[in-house]
Design an enzyme around this catalytic site. Sequence first.
Site, short mmCIF file in Angstrom:
data_model
loop_
_atom_site.label_atom_id
_atom_site.label_comp_id
_atom_site.label_asym_id
_atom_site.label_seq_id
_atom_site.Cartn_x
_atom_site.Cartn_y
_atom_site.Cartn_z
N HIS A 43 6.32 -21.90 -9.54
CA HIS A 43 6.13 -20.45 -9.61
C HIS A 43 4.81 -20.00 -9.00
CE1 HIS A 43 9.77 -19.92 -11.80
NE2 HIS A 43 9.36 -20.57 -12.87
N ARG A 93 3.32 -29.60 -10.76
CA ARG A 93 4.67 -29.18 -11.15
C ARG A 93 5.44 -28.92 -9.86
NH1 ARG A 93 6.64 -24.23 -15.03
NH2 ARG A 93 5.64 -22.93 -13.42
N ASP A 140 2.65 -39.55 -3.28
CA ASP A 140 1.94 -40.15 -2.15
C ASP A 140 0.65 -39.39 -1.85
OD1 ASP A 140 3.92 -42.04 -1.88
OD2 ASP A 140 4.90 -41.06 -0.18
N GLU A 153 13.50 -26.38 -21.37
CA GLU A 153 13.37 -24.92 -21.29
C GLU A 153 14.70 -24.19 -21.23
OE1 GLU A 153 11.18 -24.12 -17.69
OE2 GLU A 153 12.22 -25.68 -16.57
N ASP A 170 10.90 -19.58 -20.39
CA ASP A 170 12.31 -19.87 -20.13
C ASP A 170 13.03 -20.27 -21.42
OD1 ASP A 170 12.97 -19.43 -17.38
OD2 ASP A 170 11.61 -21.05 -16.86
#
Length: 259
Positions: A43, A68, A82, A144, A170
């Site tokens: 987000h 995230r 990585d 969520e 959520d």
Amino acid sequence: MSLKQKWRAGEKILNGWLAIPDSFSAETMAHQGWDSLTIDMQHGVTDYLAAVRMLTAISTRPVIPVVRVPWREPGVIMKMLDAGALGIICPMINSAADAADFVSCLRYPPLGQRSFGPIRALLAHGGDYGSKANELVTGFAMIETQAALDNLDAILATPGLDAIYIGPADLALALGATPRFDPVDERVIAAVHHVLARARHHGVYAGIHNATPEYAARMAALGFDFVTIGSDARFMAAGAAAAVGAFRATPLDAPSNGY
């Protein structure tokens, strides 16, 4: 040190949240005493190259870098590992199959399907990164949705799943409540307590997003291992609003001492 090492030592993790795609703001946050910082690629408005610059900036301090990711997509998950992330928070884990697929992206064979090529992780975490990566990396499955609640025990029983992370907004939507951090709706509060209790039962660490330090402290006291407070964008907005508000509320009479 990894999140799991800190948890095993009995530590609670205070996590900061990075929504602004900028290395300087990330570096500034890294110098404020957080245990970990999470770059939000779901987000937030951060793309891969910005995230790499932010990970580099975070490395100026002994802060654990977490990302995230936007979705449960193997290429993005592996690419962020990585790049040097030591934790991955994955949204919308709704079933045991989702959780197993997510976990497989975090581990090198034979434990998973992660492809070998830790280009920046070697610089950030040492030349022996490849041999210790499966242990260093922490995976959070976000809980969520109603489906996640329905399948909670199966998700938590997934081999190799380290932690869960509650997205209160959520989760509130899934339960018919108004989306917000620091829940006050009894349905959401009950769900938060239930998720934490089941995580404890399965030996899985638990994290939650919070708006305020006071609520985060309550969640840590309740038993959460990983608590997030606000975000860089919210802190900037709040600080700016407070400064503007203070100025607007100050009488602009001429000072008696001349300045």
